[in-house]
Motif scaffolding. Structure first.
Motif, PDB file in Angstrom:
ATOM      1  N   ASP A  84       1.257  14.529   7.261  1.00 43.52           N
ATOM      2  CA  ASP A  84       0.386  13.221   7.452  1.00 43.52           C
ATOM      3  C   ASP A  84       0.254  12.356   6.334  1.00 43.52           C
ATOM      4  O   ASP A  84      -0.248  11.428   6.392  1.00 43.52           O
ATOM      5  CB  ASP A  84      -1.011  13.911   8.008  1.00 43.52           C
ATOM      6  CG  ASP A  84      -1.297  15.045   6.763  1.00 43.52           C
ATOM      7  OD1 ASP A  84      -0.529  15.352   5.903  1.00 43.52           O
ATOM      8  OD2 ASP A  84      -2.387  15.656   6.979  1.00 43.52           O
ATOM      9  N   GLY A  85       0.757  12.406   5.252  1.00 45.92           N
ATOM     10  CA  GLY A  85       0.838  11.818   4.160  1.00 45.92           C
ATOM     11  C   GLY A  85       1.603  10.491   4.280  1.00 45.92           C
ATOM     12  O   GLY A  85       1.564   9.582   3.718  1.00 45.92           O
ATOM     13  N   LEU A  86       2.540  10.536   5.405  1.00 43.30           N
ATOM     14  CA  LEU A  86       3.244   9.203   5.789  1.00 43.30           C
ATOM     15  C   LEU A  86       2.422   8.256   6.520  1.00 43.30           C
ATOM     16  O   LEU A  86       3.031   7.467   6.948  1.00 43.30           O
ATOM     17  CB  LEU A  86       4.437   9.859   6.431  1.00 43.30           C
ATOM     18  CG  LEU A  86       5.350  10.755   6.056  1.00 43.30           C
ATOM     19  CD1 LEU A  86       6.435  11.019   6.935  1.00 43.30           C
ATOM     20  CD2 LEU A  86       5.788  10.375   4.673  1.00 43.30           C
ATOM     21  N   GLU A  87       1.294   8.499   6.830  1.00 44.68           N
ATOM     22  CA  GLU A  87       0.662   7.555   7.636  1.00 44.68           C
ATOM     23  C   GLU A  87       0.279   6.359   6.992  1.00 44.68           C
ATOM     24  O   GLU A  87      -0.086   5.318   7.791  1.00 44.68           O
ATOM     25  CB  GLU A  87      -0.846   8.283   7.910  1.00 44.68           C
ATOM     26  CG  GLU A  87      -0.926   9.518   9.100  1.00 44.68           C
ATOM     27  CD  GLU A  87      -2.356  10.155   9.143  1.00 44.68           C
ATOM     28  OE1 GLU A  87      -2.549  10.252  10.321  1.00 44.68           O
ATOM     29  OE2 GLU A  87      -3.215  10.424   8.303  1.00 44.68           O
ATOM     30  N   SER A  88       0.229   6.343   5.625  1.00 44.68           N
ATOM     31  CA  SER A  88      -0.029   4.996   5.134  1.00 44.68           C
ATOM     32  C   SER A  88       0.979   4.132   5.028  1.00 44.68           C
ATOM     33  O   SER A  88       1.080   2.893   4.319  1.00 44.68           O
ATOM     34  CB  SER A  88      -0.603   5.331   3.487  1.00 44.68           C
ATOM     35  OG  SER A  88       0.179   6.174   2.857  1.00 44.68           O
ATOM     36  N   LEU A  89       2.365   4.644   5.233  1.00 44.82           N
ATOM     37  CA  LEU A  89       3.487   3.779   5.135  1.00 44.82           C
ATOM     38  C   LEU A  89       3.723   2.831   6.242  1.00 44.82           C
ATOM     39  O   LEU A  89       4.456   3.065   7.143  1.00 44.82           O
ATOM     40  CB  LEU A  89       4.814   4.850   5.203  1.00 44.82           C
ATOM     41  CG  LEU A  89       4.587   6.170   3.999  1.00 44.82           C
ATOM     42  CD1 LEU A  89       5.943   6.588   3.733  1.00 44.82           C
ATOM     43  CD2 LEU A  89       4.282   5.223   2.753  1.00 44.82           C
ATOM     44  N   SER A  90       3.022   1.681   6.288  1.00 42.89           N
ATOM     45  CA  SER A  90       3.004   0.682   7.342  1.00 42.89           C
ATOM     46  C   SER A  90       4.262  -0.007   7.416  1.00 42.89           C
ATOM     47  O   SER A  90       4.409  -0.663   8.476  1.00 42.89           O
ATOM     48  CB  SER A  90       1.868  -0.090   6.946  1.00 42.89           C
ATOM     49  OG  SER A  90       2.036  -0.754   5.928  1.00 42.89           O
ATOM     50  N   GLU A  91       5.270  -0.061   6.489  1.00 41.98           N
ATOM     51  CA  GLU A  91       6.447  -0.823   6.398  1.00 41.98           C
ATOM     52  C   GLU A  91       7.649   0.055   6.606  1.00 41.98           C
ATOM     53  O   GLU A  91       8.743  -0.512   6.804  1.00 41.98           O
ATOM     54  CB  GLU A  91       6.745  -1.454   4.991  1.00 41.98           C
ATOM     55  CG  GLU A  91       5.494  -2.389   4.563  1.00 41.98           C
ATOM     56  CD  GLU A  91       5.243  -3.406   5.393  1.00 41.98           C
ATOM     57  OE1 GLU A  91       6.592  -4.075   5.764  1.00 41.98           O
ATOM     58  OE2 GLU A  91       4.175  -3.873   5.747  1.00 41.98           O
ATOM     59  N   LEU A  92       7.493   1.426   6.892  1.00 44.56           N
ATOM     60  CA  LEU A  92       8.585   2.233   7.067  1.00 44.56           C
ATOM     61  C   LEU A  92       9.186   1.813   8.242  1.00 44.56           C
ATOM     62  O   LEU A  92       8.814   1.613   9.521  1.00 44.56           O
ATOM     63  CB  LEU A  92       7.976   3.670   7.457  1.00 44.56           C
ATOM     64  CG  LEU A  92       9.030   4.786   7.096  1.00 44.56           C
ATOM     65  CD1 LEU A  92       9.702   4.791   5.466  1.00 44.56           C
ATOM     66  CD2 LEU A  92       8.219   6.088   7.342  1.00 44.56           C
ATOM     67  N   ALA A  93      10.573   1.714   8.367  1.00 40.59           N
ATOM     68  CA  ALA A  93      11.577   1.514   9.159  1.00 40.59           C
ATOM     69  C   ALA A  93      12.314   2.496   9.742  1.00 40.59           C
ATOM     70  O   ALA A  93      12.918   2.593  11.061  1.00 40.59           O
ATOM     71  CB  ALA A  93      12.235   0.120   9.010  1.00 40.59           C
ATOM     72  N   TYR A  94      13.082   3.492   8.632  1.00 45.81           N
ATOM     73  CA  TYR A  94      13.929   4.620   9.053  1.00 45.81           C
ATOM     74  C   TYR A  94      13.146   5.553   8.334  1.00 45.81           C
ATOM     75  O   TYR A  94      12.644   5.690   7.246  1.00 45.81           O
ATOM     76  CB  TYR A  94      15.115   4.093   8.343  1.00 45.81           C
ATOM     77  CG  TYR A  94      16.293   5.005   8.454  1.00 45.81           C
ATOM     78  CD1 TYR A  94      17.278   4.951   9.182  1.00 45.81           C
ATOM     79  CD2 TYR A  94      16.292   6.399   7.567  1.00 45.81           C
ATOM     80  CE1 TYR A  94      18.200   6.045   9.410  1.00 45.81           C
ATOM     81  CE2 TYR A  94      17.274   7.304   7.641  1.00 45.81           C
ATOM     82  CZ  TYR A  94      17.951   7.199   8.853  1.00 45.81           C
ATOM     83  OH  TYR A  94      19.098   7.851   8.915  1.00 45.81           O
ATOM     84  N   LEU A  95      13.030   6.594   9.007  1.00 44.43           N
ATOM     85  CA  LEU A  95      12.371   8.013   8.700  1.00 44.43           C
ATOM     86  C   LEU A  95      13.391   9.063   8.976  1.00 44.43           C
ATOM     87  O   LEU A  95      13.644   9.365  10.465  1.00 44.43           O
ATOM     88  CB  LEU A  95      10.946   8.134   9.263  1.00 44.43           C
ATOM     89  CG  LEU A  95      10.368   9.387   8.719  1.00 44.43           C
ATOM     90  CD1 LEU A  95      10.043   9.609   7.384  1.00 44.43           C
ATOM     91  CD2 LEU A  95       9.138   9.709   9.518  1.00 44.43           C
ATOM     92  N   ASP A  96      13.980   9.924   8.080  1.00 43.34           N
ATOM     93  CA  ASP A  96      14.753  11.221   8.457  1.00 43.34           C
ATOM     94  C   ASP A  96      13.931  12.285   7.529  1.00 43.34           C
ATOM     95  O   ASP A  96      14.246  12.564   6.445  1.00 43.34           O
ATOM     96  CB  ASP A  96      16.100  10.685   7.925  1.00 43.34           C
ATOM     97  CG  ASP A  96      17.091  11.872   8.482  1.00 43.34           C
ATOM     98  OD1 ASP A  96      16.531  12.939   9.239  1.00 43.34           O
ATOM     99  OD2 ASP A  96      18.276  11.901   8.415  1.00 43.34           O
ATOM    100  N   LEU A  97      13.410  13.073   8.443  1.00 41.82           N
ATOM    101  CA  LEU A  97      13.137  14.522   7.665  1.00 41.82           C
ATOM    102  C   LEU A  97      13.561  15.567   8.473  1.00 41.82           C
ATOM    103  O   LEU A  97      13.122  16.735   8.482  1.00 41.82           O
ATOM    104  CB  LEU A  97      11.663  14.466   8.284  1.00 41.82           C
ATOM    105  CG  LEU A  97      10.657  13.346   7.588  1.00 41.82           C
ATOM    106  CD1 LEU A  97       9.062  13.824   7.890  1.00 41.82           C
ATOM    107  CD2 LEU A  97      10.657  13.199   6.359  1.00 41.82           C
ATOM    108  N   SER A  98      14.698  15.528   9.176  1.00 45.71           N
ATOM    109  CA  SER A  98      15.290  16.477   9.853  1.00 45.71           C
ATOM    110  C   SER A  98      15.842  17.500   9.070  1.00 45.71           C
ATOM    111  O   SER A  98      16.033  17.564   7.705  1.00 45.71           O
ATOM    112  CB  SER A  98      16.477  15.954  10.690  1.00 45.71           C
ATOM    113  OG  SER A  98      17.550  15.176   9.636  1.00 45.71           O
TER     114      SER A  98
END
Length: 416
Positions: free
Chosen positions: A241-255
Protein backbone atom coordinates in the motif's frame (compact mmCIF):
# COMPACT_ATOMS: atom_id res chain seq x y z
CA UNK A 1 68.79 32.89 -56.41
CA UNK A 2 67.48 29.39 -57.22
CA UNK A 3 69.02 27.99 -54.03
CA UNK A 4 67.38 30.77 -51.98
CA UNK A 5 63.98 29.97 -53.51
CA UNK A 6 64.35 26.27 -52.77
CA UNK A 7 65.22 27.14 -49.15
CA UNK A 8 62.19 29.39 -48.80
CA UNK A 9 59.95 26.62 -50.12
CA UNK A 10 61.45 24.12 -47.69
CA UNK A 11 61.39 26.42 -44.67
CA UNK A 12 57.62 26.06 -43.86
CA UNK A 13 57.98 22.28 -43.79
CA UNK A 14 60.90 22.52 -41.39
CA UNK A 15 59.05 24.92 -39.12
CA UNK A 16 55.87 22.76 -39.20
CA UNK A 17 57.87 19.66 -38.30
CA UNK A 18 59.67 21.49 -35.49
CA UNK A 19 56.58 22.94 -33.84
CA UNK A 20 54.61 19.70 -34.24
CA UNK A 21 57.25 17.58 -32.54
CA UNK A 22 58.13 20.19 -29.95
CA UNK A 23 54.57 21.15 -28.96
CA UNK A 24 53.35 19.52 -25.70
CA UNK A 25 50.34 17.19 -25.50
CA UNK A 26 47.05 18.94 -24.87
CA UNK A 27 46.31 16.56 -21.98
CA UNK A 28 47.74 17.25 -18.53
CA UNK A 29 50.63 15.12 -17.28
CA UNK A 30 48.55 13.77 -14.38
CA UNK A 31 45.72 12.58 -16.66
CA UNK A 32 48.26 11.13 -19.12
CA UNK A 33 49.87 9.12 -16.30
CA UNK A 34 46.46 7.99 -15.02
CA UNK A 35 45.47 6.66 -18.46
CA UNK A 36 48.71 4.68 -18.59
CA UNK A 37 47.91 3.06 -15.23
CA UNK A 38 44.36 2.30 -16.35
CA UNK A 39 45.61 0.57 -19.48
CA UNK A 40 48.12 -1.48 -17.49
CA UNK A 41 45.29 -2.97 -15.40
CA UNK A 42 43.10 -3.94 -18.39
CA UNK A 43 43.46 -5.86 -21.62
CA UNK A 44 41.36 -6.79 -24.62
CA UNK A 45 39.83 -10.26 -24.37
CA UNK A 46 41.34 -12.35 -27.21
CA UNK A 47 38.95 -13.14 -30.05
CA UNK A 48 39.06 -15.92 -32.62
CA UNK A 49 38.11 -13.40 -35.30
CA UNK A 50 41.04 -11.60 -36.87
CA UNK A 51 38.76 -8.71 -37.76
CA UNK A 52 37.51 -8.25 -34.18
CA UNK A 53 37.76 -4.71 -32.84
CA UNK A 54 40.50 -4.26 -30.21
CA UNK A 55 39.75 -1.34 -27.94
CA UNK A 56 43.32 -0.59 -26.84
CA UNK A 57 44.81 -0.64 -30.33
CA UNK A 58 44.77 3.17 -30.38
CA UNK A 59 46.23 3.60 -26.88
CA UNK A 60 49.89 4.02 -27.88
CA UNK A 61 51.82 5.95 -25.24
CA UNK A 62 55.15 5.78 -27.10
CA UNK A 63 54.07 7.40 -30.37
CA UNK A 64 53.60 10.90 -29.01
CA UNK A 65 49.92 10.79 -29.99
CA UNK A 66 47.59 12.99 -27.98
CA UNK A 67 45.12 10.83 -26.00
CA UNK A 68 42.50 13.58 -26.22
CA UNK A 69 42.34 13.23 -29.99
CA UNK A 70 43.72 9.74 -30.67
CA UNK A 71 42.68 7.35 -27.88
CA UNK A 72 39.39 5.53 -28.38
CA UNK A 73 36.95 6.19 -25.53
CA UNK A 74 38.71 9.31 -24.23
CA UNK A 75 37.05 12.72 -24.40
CA UNK A 76 38.72 15.86 -23.06
CA UNK A 77 37.83 19.43 -22.28
CA UNK A 78 40.44 22.07 -21.42
CA UNK A 79 43.24 19.46 -21.33
CA UNK A 80 41.40 17.24 -18.83
CA UNK A 81 39.70 13.88 -19.39
CA UNK A 82 35.95 14.33 -18.87
CA UNK A 83 34.53 11.11 -20.39
CA UNK A 84 36.13 7.67 -20.20
CA UNK A 85 34.42 4.80 -22.06
CA UNK A 86 36.28 1.52 -21.60
CA UNK A 87 35.49 -1.07 -24.27
CA UNK A 88 33.72 -0.74 -27.58
CA UNK A 89 30.33 -2.27 -26.91
CA UNK A 90 30.45 -3.69 -30.44
CA UNK A 91 29.17 -7.19 -31.20
CA UNK A 92 32.52 -8.30 -32.65
CA UNK A 93 34.38 -7.44 -29.43
CA UNK A 94 34.48 -9.69 -26.38
CA UNK A 95 35.19 -6.73 -24.14
CA UNK A 96 37.94 -6.18 -21.62
CA UNK A 97 39.50 -8.29 -18.89
CA UNK A 98 41.50 -7.33 -15.82
CA UNK A 99 40.56 -4.96 -13.02
CA UNK A 100 39.53 -1.33 -12.63
CA UNK A 101 42.56 0.70 -11.56
CA UNK A 102 42.25 3.13 -8.62
CA UNK A 103 44.05 5.54 -10.96
CA UNK A 104 40.63 6.36 -12.43
CA UNK A 105 40.19 8.59 -9.38
CA UNK A 106 43.13 10.74 -10.57
CA UNK A 107 40.95 11.93 -13.47
CA UNK A 108 39.45 14.56 -11.21
CA UNK A 109 37.38 16.25 -13.94
CA UNK A 110 35.70 13.02 -15.01
CA UNK A 111 31.95 13.39 -15.58
CA UNK A 112 31.18 10.01 -17.19
CA UNK A 113 32.71 6.59 -16.52
CA UNK A 114 31.47 3.77 -18.72
CA UNK A 115 32.61 0.15 -18.82
CA UNK A 116 31.09 -1.98 -21.57
CA UNK A 117 30.38 -5.73 -21.32
CA UNK A 118 33.40 -7.92 -20.64
CA UNK A 119 34.97 -10.02 -17.90
CA UNK A 120 36.51 -7.31 -15.71
CA UNK A 121 36.82 -8.60 -12.14
CA UNK A 122 37.69 -7.24 -8.72
CA UNK A 123 36.16 -4.40 -6.71
CA UNK A 124 34.91 -1.00 -7.74
CA UNK A 125 37.64 1.46 -6.67
CA UNK A 126 36.46 3.20 -3.50
CA UNK A 127 38.15 6.42 -4.56
CA UNK A 128 35.50 6.95 -7.21
CA UNK A 129 33.60 8.58 -4.36
CA UNK A 130 36.08 11.49 -4.61
CA UNK A 131 35.15 12.39 -8.20
CA UNK A 132 32.62 15.10 -7.42
CA UNK A 133 31.98 15.90 -11.10
CA UNK A 134 30.74 12.41 -11.94
CA UNK A 135 27.27 12.42 -13.47
CA UNK A 136 27.18 8.93 -15.00
CA UNK A 137 28.68 5.66 -13.72
CA UNK A 138 27.83 2.66 -15.88
CA UNK A 139 29.81 -0.53 -15.14
CA UNK A 140 27.49 -3.22 -16.46
CA UNK A 141 27.76 -6.87 -17.58
CA UNK A 142 31.11 -7.74 -16.06
CA UNK A 143 32.28 -9.71 -13.02
CA UNK A 144 32.85 -6.98 -10.49
CA UNK A 145 32.81 -8.17 -6.88
CA UNK A 146 32.73 -6.75 -3.38
CA UNK A 147 30.49 -4.07 -1.93
CA UNK A 148 29.38 -0.86 -3.58
CA UNK A 149 31.61 1.92 -2.21
CA UNK A 150 29.37 4.14 -0.02
CA UNK A 151 31.11 7.27 -1.27
CA UNK A 152 29.53 6.82 -4.69
CA UNK A 153 26.13 7.54 -3.16
CA UNK A 154 27.43 10.85 -1.79
CA UNK A 155 28.48 12.26 -5.17
CA UNK A 156 26.59 15.57 -5.45
CA UNK A 157 26.14 15.56 -9.25
CA UNK A 158 25.50 11.87 -9.91
CA UNK A 159 22.53 11.40 -12.23
CA UNK A 160 22.83 7.74 -13.36
CA UNK A 161 24.30 4.76 -11.52
CA UNK A 162 24.15 1.44 -13.38
CA UNK A 163 26.07 -1.48 -11.84
CA UNK A 164 23.80 -4.23 -13.13
CA UNK A 165 24.80 -7.76 -14.13
CA UNK A 166 27.86 -8.16 -11.92
CA UNK A 167 28.63 -10.11 -8.75
CA UNK A 168 28.40 -7.28 -6.24
CA UNK A 169 27.43 -8.17 -2.68
CA UNK A 170 26.65 -6.47 0.61
CA UNK A 171 23.95 -3.95 1.38
CA UNK A 172 22.71 -0.95 -0.56
CA UNK A 173 24.16 2.15 1.12
CA UNK A 174 21.51 4.57 2.42
CA UNK A 175 20.65 7.80 0.66
CA UNK A 176 22.20 10.99 2.03
CA UNK A 177 19.70 13.76 2.78
CA UNK A 178 20.08 16.78 0.54
CA UNK A 179 21.55 14.90 -2.44
CA UNK A 180 18.76 15.08 -4.98
CA UNK A 181 20.52 14.61 -8.32
CA UNK A 182 20.26 10.81 -8.69
CA UNK A 183 17.55 9.99 -11.23
CA UNK A 184 18.46 6.46 -12.44
CA UNK A 185 19.54 3.63 -10.12
CA UNK A 186 20.08 0.17 -11.66
CA UNK A 187 21.61 -2.51 -9.43
CA UNK A 188 19.84 -5.55 -10.88
CA UNK A 189 21.34 -9.01 -11.30
CA UNK A 190 23.86 -8.93 -8.49
CA UNK A 191 24.10 -10.59 -5.08
CA UNK A 192 22.97 -7.69 -2.92
CA UNK A 193 21.29 -8.53 0.36
CA UNK A 194 19.85 -6.96 3.48
CA UNK A 195 16.92 -4.57 3.71
CA UNK A 196 16.11 -1.69 1.43
CA UNK A 197 17.20 1.73 2.71
CA UNK A 198 14.42 3.47 4.61
CA UNK A 199 14.70 6.51 2.34
CA UNK A 200 15.62 6.96 -1.30
CA UNK A 201 16.60 9.98 -3.37
CA UNK A 202 13.68 12.36 -3.67
CA UNK A 203 14.00 12.87 -7.43
CA UNK A 204 14.59 9.25 -8.41
CA UNK A 205 12.74 8.36 -11.63
CA UNK A 206 13.99 4.85 -12.44
CA UNK A 207 14.93 2.15 -9.92
CA UNK A 208 15.73 -1.47 -10.81
CA UNK A 209 16.90 -3.73 -7.97
CA UNK A 210 15.63 -6.99 -9.47
CA UNK A 211 17.32 -10.38 -9.17
CA UNK A 212 19.13 -9.93 -5.87
CA UNK A 213 18.67 -11.29 -2.33
CA UNK A 214 17.05 -8.23 -0.76
CA UNK A 215 14.76 -8.88 2.22
CA UNK A 216 12.25 -7.00 4.34
CA UNK A 217 9.44 -4.69 3.31
CA UNK A 218 9.08 -1.76 0.95
CA UNK A 219 9.89 1.62 2.51
CA UNK A 220 6.89 3.52 3.83
CA UNK A 221 7.80 6.48 1.64
CA UNK A 222 8.94 6.02 -1.95
CA UNK A 223 10.14 8.78 -4.31
CA UNK A 224 6.96 10.48 -5.51
CA UNK A 225 8.26 11.02 -9.06
CA UNK A 226 9.16 7.37 -9.60
CA UNK A 227 8.12 6.12 -13.05
CA UNK A 228 9.91 2.74 -13.25
CA UNK A 229 10.16 0.39 -10.27
CA UNK A 230 11.39 -3.19 -10.38
CA UNK A 231 12.30 -5.28 -7.34
CA UNK A 232 11.34 -8.64 -8.87
CA UNK A 233 12.90 -11.92 -7.79
CA UNK A 234 14.03 -10.89 -4.33
CA UNK A 235 12.86 -11.94 -0.86
CA UNK A 236 10.63 -9.01 -0.05
CA UNK A 237 7.38 -9.35 1.87
CA UNK A 238 4.58 -7.34 3.45
CA UNK A 239 1.91 -5.03 2.02
CA UNK A 240 2.31 -2.83 -1.05
CA UNK A 241 0.00 0.00 0.00
CA UNK A 242 3.02 2.30 0.20
CA UNK A 243 2.85 2.53 -3.60
CA UNK A 244 -0.45 4.42 -3.52
CA UNK A 245 1.26 7.81 -3.69
CA UNK A 246 3.25 6.99 -6.87
CA UNK A 247 1.03 8.87 -9.29
CA UNK A 248 3.68 8.95 -12.05
CA UNK A 249 4.39 5.22 -12.04
CA UNK A 250 4.32 3.66 -15.52
CA UNK A 251 6.20 0.38 -15.00
CA UNK A 252 5.87 -1.76 -11.88
CA UNK A 253 7.44 -5.19 -11.35
CA UNK A 254 7.14 -6.78 -7.91
CA UNK A 255 6.98 -10.35 -9.23
CA UNK A 256 8.45 -13.40 -7.51
CA UNK A 257 8.52 -12.10 -3.96
CA UNK A 258 6.32 -12.68 -0.92
CA UNK A 259 4.19 -9.55 -0.93
CA UNK A 260 0.75 -9.91 0.67
CA UNK A 261 -2.46 -8.02 1.23
CA UNK A 262 -4.66 -6.23 -1.31
CA UNK A 263 -3.61 -4.41 -4.48
CA UNK A 264 -4.20 -0.65 -4.07
CA UNK A 265 -6.97 0.73 -6.28
CA UNK A 266 -4.86 3.76 -7.19
CA UNK A 267 -2.39 1.60 -9.15
CA UNK A 268 -5.03 0.98 -11.81
CA UNK A 269 -4.97 4.06 -14.04
CA UNK A 270 -4.38 4.89 -17.72
CA UNK A 271 -0.74 5.93 -17.35
CA UNK A 272 0.55 2.54 -16.24
CA UNK A 273 1.86 0.34 -19.06
CA UNK A 274 3.10 -2.72 -17.15
CA UNK A 275 2.05 -4.14 -13.79
CA UNK A 276 3.83 -7.40 -13.00
CA UNK A 277 2.75 -8.78 -9.61
CA UNK A 278 2.82 -12.51 -10.34
CA UNK A 279 3.97 -15.18 -7.91
CA UNK A 280 3.34 -13.39 -4.64
CA UNK A 281 0.81 -13.86 -1.82
CA UNK A 282 -1.49 -10.99 -2.78
CA UNK A 283 -5.11 -11.41 -1.77
CA UNK A 284 -8.46 -9.66 -1.79
CA UNK A 285 -10.59 -8.57 -4.71
CA UNK A 286 -9.55 -7.30 -8.11
CA UNK A 287 -9.79 -3.53 -7.53
CA UNK A 288 -13.06 -1.78 -8.28
CA UNK A 289 -12.06 0.92 -10.74
CA UNK A 290 -13.49 2.04 -14.09
CA UNK A 291 -12.35 0.23 -17.28
CA UNK A 292 -9.61 2.66 -18.32
CA UNK A 293 -8.31 2.96 -21.88
CA UNK A 294 -4.84 1.62 -21.19
CA UNK A 295 -2.03 2.34 -23.63
CA UNK A 296 -1.26 0.00 -26.53
CA UNK A 297 0.99 -2.84 -25.44
CA UNK A 298 -0.10 -2.71 -21.80
CA UNK A 299 0.67 -5.88 -19.82
CA UNK A 300 -0.80 -6.83 -16.44
CA UNK A 301 0.27 -10.08 -14.78
CA UNK A 302 -1.51 -10.82 -11.50
CA UNK A 303 -1.22 -14.59 -11.80
CA UNK A 304 -0.21 -17.06 -9.10
CA UNK A 305 -1.65 -15.12 -6.17
CA UNK A 306 -4.72 -15.50 -3.93
CA UNK A 307 -7.12 -13.00 -5.51
CA UNK A 308 -10.75 -13.81 -4.79
CA UNK A 309 -14.26 -12.72 -5.72
CA UNK A 310 -15.67 -11.91 -9.12
CA UNK A 311 -13.62 -10.27 -11.82
CA UNK A 312 -14.41 -6.56 -12.06
CA UNK A 313 -14.40 -4.46 -15.27
CA UNK A 314 -11.21 -2.68 -14.13
CA UNK A 315 -8.92 -4.47 -16.59
CA UNK A 316 -11.05 -4.63 -19.74
CA UNK A 317 -8.76 -2.23 -21.63
CA UNK A 318 -5.50 -4.13 -20.98
CA UNK A 319 -3.86 -5.70 -24.05
CA UNK A 320 -2.17 -8.64 -22.28
CA UNK A 321 -3.77 -9.88 -19.06
CA UNK A 322 -2.76 -12.84 -16.89
CA UNK A 323 -5.10 -13.69 -13.99
CA UNK A 324 -4.56 -17.44 -13.97
CA UNK A 325 -3.88 -19.45 -10.82
CA UNK A 326 -5.94 -17.37 -8.41
CA UNK A 327 -9.30 -17.95 -6.67
CA UNK A 328 -11.58 -15.85 -8.84
CA UNK A 329 -15.18 -17.01 -9.18
CA UNK A 330 -18.49 -16.11 -10.76
CA UNK A 331 -19.16 -14.75 -14.24
CA UNK A 332 -16.64 -12.79 -16.30
CA UNK A 333 -18.07 -9.36 -17.27
CA UNK A 334 -19.31 -8.92 -20.84
CA UNK A 335 -16.68 -6.29 -21.60
CA UNK A 336 -13.87 -8.85 -21.57
CA UNK A 337 -15.53 -10.92 -24.26
CA UNK A 338 -16.15 -7.84 -26.40
CA UNK A 339 -12.52 -6.76 -25.98
CA UNK A 340 -11.33 -10.20 -27.05
CA UNK A 341 -13.63 -10.24 -30.08
CA UNK A 342 -12.46 -6.83 -31.25
CA UNK A 343 -8.81 -7.79 -30.88
CA UNK A 344 -8.15 -5.03 -28.34
CA UNK A 345 -7.26 -7.65 -25.74
CA UNK A 346 -4.79 -10.04 -27.34
CA UNK A 347 -4.09 -12.34 -24.38
CA UNK A 348 -6.44 -13.31 -21.57
CA UNK A 349 -5.40 -16.16 -19.27
CA UNK A 350 -8.02 -17.12 -16.67
CA UNK A 351 -7.18 -20.81 -16.18
CA UNK A 352 -6.97 -22.38 -12.73
CA UNK A 353 -9.65 -20.29 -11.04
CA UNK A 354 -13.29 -20.99 -10.02
CA UNK A 355 -14.98 -19.03 -12.81
CA UNK A 356 -18.47 -20.24 -13.74
CA UNK A 357 -19.03 -18.56 -17.10
CA UNK A 358 -17.51 -16.56 -19.93
CA UNK A 359 -19.97 -14.61 -22.15
CA UNK A 360 -18.98 -15.80 -25.61
CA UNK A 361 -20.68 -18.19 -28.02
CA UNK A 362 -19.49 -21.78 -27.91
CA UNK A 363 -17.25 -22.53 -30.86
CA UNK A 364 -16.53 -18.86 -31.56
CA UNK A 365 -13.33 -18.49 -33.61
CA UNK A 366 -10.93 -15.99 -32.08
CA UNK A 367 -8.78 -13.65 -34.16
CA UNK A 368 -5.43 -15.25 -34.99
CA UNK A 369 -3.62 -12.69 -32.85
CA UNK A 370 -5.69 -13.48 -29.75
CA UNK A 371 -5.20 -16.15 -27.07
CA UNK A 372 -7.77 -16.95 -24.37
CA UNK A 373 -7.43 -19.79 -21.87
CA UNK A 374 -10.32 -20.77 -19.57
CA UNK A 375 -9.37 -24.33 -18.62
CA UNK A 376 -9.64 -25.78 -15.12
CA UNK A 377 -12.49 -23.58 -13.94
CA UNK A 378 -16.01 -24.36 -12.81
CA UNK A 379 -17.42 -24.70 -16.33
CA UNK A 380 -18.26 -28.12 -17.70
CA UNK A 381 -16.44 -27.25 -20.89
CA UNK A 382 -14.72 -23.94 -21.70
CA UNK A 383 -16.58 -22.26 -24.59
CA UNK A 384 -13.32 -21.66 -26.47
CA UNK A 385 -11.76 -25.05 -25.82
CA UNK A 386 -8.11 -25.36 -24.87
CA UNK A 387 -6.36 -24.66 -28.16
CA UNK A 388 -4.95 -21.33 -26.96
CA UNK A 389 -3.84 -22.57 -23.53
CA UNK A 390 -0.14 -22.85 -22.67
CA UNK A 391 1.35 -26.24 -21.81
CA UNK A 392 1.62 -25.18 -18.17
CA UNK A 393 -2.20 -25.07 -17.97
CA UNK A 394 -2.31 -28.87 -18.00
CA UNK A 395 -4.77 -31.05 -19.88
CA UNK A 396 -7.69 -31.00 -17.44
CA UNK A 397 -10.69 -29.18 -18.93
CA UNK A 398 -12.63 -28.44 -15.73
CA UNK A 399 -12.23 -28.54 -11.98
CA UNK A 400 -13.71 -31.44 -10.04
CA UNK A 401 -17.29 -30.73 -8.94
CA UNK A 402 -16.46 -31.02 -5.23
CA UNK A 403 -13.90 -28.19 -5.51
CA UNK A 404 -16.44 -25.93 -7.17
CA UNK A 405 -19.07 -26.77 -4.54
CA UNK A 406 -16.61 -26.04 -1.75
CA UNK A 407 -15.74 -22.72 -3.39
CA UNK A 408 -19.42 -21.70 -3.61
CA UNK A 409 -19.98 -22.61 0.04
CA UNK A 410 -16.91 -20.70 1.15
CA UNK A 411 -17.91 -17.56 -0.75
CA UNK A 412 -21.54 -17.62 0.42
CA UNK A 413 -20.58 -18.22 4.04
CA UNK A 414 -17.96 -15.47 3.96
CA UNK A 415 -20.68 -12.99 2.95
CA UNK A 416 -22.86 -13.75 6.01
Amino acid sequence: MAKRCRFLLFLPLVLFSFFTSASPLSITKSDFAALREIKNSLTDVPSSSAAATRFFSSWDFSSGADPCTSFTGVTCFSSRVTILSLGTGLSDSRGLAGTLSPAIAKLTELSQLILFSGIVTGPIPSRLGNLRNLKVISLTNNRLTGEIPPGIFNLPNLHTLDLSHNQLSGRIPPATPGLNQLKVLILSNNQLLGKLPSTFWDQLLHMDLSNNYITGTLPEKMPSELRYLSVSNNRLWGPIDGLESLSELAYLDLSMNRFSGPIPNTLFRPGITSMLLQRNNLSGLVPQSPPWSYVAGSTFDLSHNFLTGELTPALIGVETLFLNNNRLNGLVPEGYAQSVKSGTMKTLYLQHNYITGFPIEEGYVLPETTAVCLSYNCMEEPPLGMAACPASAGDQISRPAYQCAASRYHNSSSMV
